[in-house]
Design a protein around this motif. Sequence first.
Motif, PDB file in Angstrom:
ATOM      1  N   ARG A  62      22.514  29.929  47.603  1.00  0.00           N
ATOM      2  CA  ARG A  62      23.114  28.968  46.857  1.00  0.00           C
ATOM      3  C   ARG A  62      24.391  28.780  47.366  1.00  0.00           C
ATOM      4  NH1 ARG A  62      20.200  30.616  42.231  1.00  0.00           N
ATOM      5  NH2 ARG A  62      21.743  32.215  41.753  1.00  0.00           N
ATOM      6  N   HIS A 105      24.313  26.935  50.998  1.00  0.00           N
ATOM      7  CA  HIS A 105      24.119  25.472  50.690  1.00  0.00           C
ATOM      8  C   HIS A 105      25.536  24.787  49.975  1.00  0.00           C
ATOM      9  CE1 HIS A 105      21.966  22.082  50.029  1.00  0.00           C
ATOM     10  NE2 HIS A 105      22.262  21.787  48.559  1.00  0.00           N
ATOM     11  N   SER A 127      28.374  24.730  52.878  1.00  0.00           N
ATOM     12  CA  SER A 127      27.718  23.878  54.019  1.00  0.00           C
ATOM     13  C   SER A 127      28.026  22.600  53.559  1.00  0.00           C
ATOM     14  CB  SER A 127      26.296  24.006  54.335  1.00  0.00           C
ATOM     15  OG  SER A 127      26.127  25.224  54.657  1.00  0.00           O
ATOM     16  N   ASP A 128      27.646  22.299  52.029  1.00  0.00           N
ATOM     17  CA  ASP A 128      28.133  20.675  51.520  1.00  0.00           C
ATOM     18  C   ASP A 128      29.659  20.422  51.653  1.00  0.00           C
ATOM     19  OD1 ASP A 128      25.398  20.125  51.205  1.00  0.00           O
ATOM     20  OD2 ASP A 128      25.280  20.834  49.210  1.00  0.00           O
ATOM     21  N   GLU A 183      24.086  20.735  59.165  1.00  0.00           N
ATOM     22  CA  GLU A 183      22.928  20.108  58.538  1.00  0.00           C
ATOM     23  C   GLU A 183      21.805  20.987  58.923  1.00  0.00           C
ATOM     24  OE1 GLU A 183      22.420  16.224  60.519  1.00  0.00           O
ATOM     25  OE2 GLU A 183      24.211  15.105  59.167  1.00  0.00           O
ATOM     26  N   SER A 238      22.143  23.891  56.306  1.00  0.00           N
ATOM     27  CA  SER A 238      21.919  23.306  54.718  1.00  0.00           C
ATOM     28  C   SER A 238      20.350  23.269  54.778  1.00  0.00           C
ATOM     29  CB  SER A 238      22.601  22.121  54.399  1.00  0.00           C
ATOM     30  OG  SER A 238      22.275  21.394  53.306  1.00  0.00           O
ATOM     31  N   ALA A 283      18.660  26.495  54.514  1.00  0.00           N
ATOM     32  CA  ALA A 283      19.035  27.142  53.259  1.00  0.00           C
ATOM     33  C   ALA A 283      18.001  26.881  52.105  1.00  0.00           C
ATOM     34  CB  ALA A 283      20.410  27.233  52.814  1.00  0.00           C
ATOM     35  N   LYS A 284      18.073  25.260  52.242  1.00  0.00           N
ATOM     36  CA  LYS A 284      17.147  24.794  51.115  1.00  0.00           C
ATOM     37  C   LYS A 284      15.584  25.079  51.197  1.00  0.00           C
ATOM     38  CE  LYS A 284      19.740  20.496  50.576  1.00  0.00           C
ATOM     39  NZ  LYS A 284      19.726  19.067  50.931  1.00  0.00           N
ATOM     40  N   THR A 333      15.107  28.683  50.015  1.00  0.00           N
ATOM     41  CA  THR A 333      15.065  28.423  48.593  1.00  0.00           C
ATOM     42  C   THR A 333      13.940  28.030  48.057  1.00  0.00           C
ATOM     43  OG1 THR A 333      17.205  28.168  48.614  1.00  0.00           O
ATOM     44  CG2 THR A 333      16.059  27.594  46.599  1.00  0.00           C
TER      45      THR A 333
END
Length: 593
Positions: A370, A373, A376-377, A396, A399, A402-403, A406
């Motif tokens: 988390r 992510h 990164s955002d 990108e 990110s 990581a998504k 998850t």
Amino acid sequence: MEKQEEIPITIAEALADAHKIWNDRFNQLLLGQQLITTQIAQQQPLPDITAAIAQWTRSFLAADCAISIYNNDPVTQHLEVLASADLPEGYHQDMPALPVDASTCCFGCAATTQTVSIAADIATDALWTGIWRDRALQFQLQACWSAPLITIEGRLQGVLAIYFNKKRTPDTGDTHLITLAAQLVQAAIVSNQQKEIRIAQELKTRDELEEALKVAEMGSWNMNLHTMHSTYSALIRKWFGLPANNASMDTILDSIHREDRQRVKAAIMKAIAENGIYEVEYRVINRESRQERTIYVQGKVLLDDQGQPYLLSGVAKDVTLQRMTAQQLEQEIENRTVELKEANNHLLHANDNLQQFVYVASHDLQEPLRKIHFFSDILLNKHQLHLDNAGQQLLEKISFAAKRMTTLIRGLLEFSRLNNNDRSYVTVDLNHVIDNIRSDFELDINSKAASFDVTSLCSIQAVPVQINQLFFNLIGNALKFSQQDRPPQIQISSRYLAVEEKIIYPDLDPQCEYCELEVKDNGIGFDQQYATEIFEIFHRLHHRETYEGTGIGLALCKKIVENHNGKIFARSAPGEGTSFHIILPVKGLAKNC
């Protein structure tokens, strides 16, 4: 007047004498036939029967003669010597095989025409030429009568030849003799062939029995009741520590435990006295190693032709393990119980470790993801101007990774938490389940112009959350793996399995009622060889850049179905869509279905 009366008396006497002669010859013919028929019935060797036929023929014809039996080889169409009696030694030596030819000797003619052929004078007979005539005359054989040997099926078996050392033409009685002798020879050949077949079958049966006994770890034995000596298989020799070939009864009794000997002798004597079954269990002490074992022995007394016992034959099996004392068995059970408890403890420990892993995965592993992510955002949104294109692309990718991580962890958690301990079974209306799932996928359905064809589905007792997850994954796959050039078409139907259909699936309980559901689409499909692999966790048939996903969905489906004591399988072909078949018990895990 006196001379006129003497004439009819002389004729009457001549007729009476002739009648007596023919009657004597007929009785002689009949008696010989009976004796030879008895030999055939006893399946005596063919040379012995051939000699008996030669003696009978000489007696009936009152002449010196010899006989030879020729067998027909159907492949080469030649006659070969099968047996002979009283022929001069060397007559057939170095002679070629005789062809089945009407123009070669009388037995060649008899074989071809399948009728009696007579050479009253070999020296002048037109059929006897060349080496055959020279050889016959060399051994002073002057006449030959031949008759074909014909099987019941009408096939040529061979030829019977009767040789004489004088020229001779048969009369009517002689012709009957030739025909009858040929029939007896044919019967003798058939009898000997049957005997050979029987012996071969007995040998085969004995070999098969020995092999079966070997597989069953059983020994075989035979005791001659005249000599009281026994022969035995290698296994019994090993158990008793006996000599290689045979042993006397005293030697065998010496290997039997002292406390059991009298009981064994009594059982043998009883079986012999009653011509019956021998059955006994006793302990054996090996004469060499002194190892003790318990064997179970069973046999049967065999009788000779006079009805007297001559052989005691049977088998034996080592039953030492089966006869362990109750204390030994209890100890064995106790040892196994301890091992089982230890295994259960290891299993509980492993399950605790798994629960700890679930906790770590759900909290400790997801928290860093988390943060990755989140930060990164922030970099992408607030510091984008300080990054060039390459830096933005790297962020990108970070990110996205990581998504994905998850998503994988959440899927793994769902899989590990899915177990059959949840027994909250209620009646589930599958039509209602499908309606809810269609609502969840409303955006995807509209964007792809997907159509549904759902028939009235059966209701089952199940865990609602798991059943919803099952069809959510299947319908999601049908929408995901659709073809680009046509909108998805999804058909969902159900039916109850007939009684005879349950037999096809050994895992199903034939006493239970089952509902088979089918989810069918017109998507890209797959090769049927992967129909089993697709249900393995993390197994994917397509690259994730083409079709996103974790490879956990169908593994979850399989586990859900197995939790409900059901079955799931797929049928597909590339470009022709896929149909998933789910078989679930109507009454869930309820007892007696």
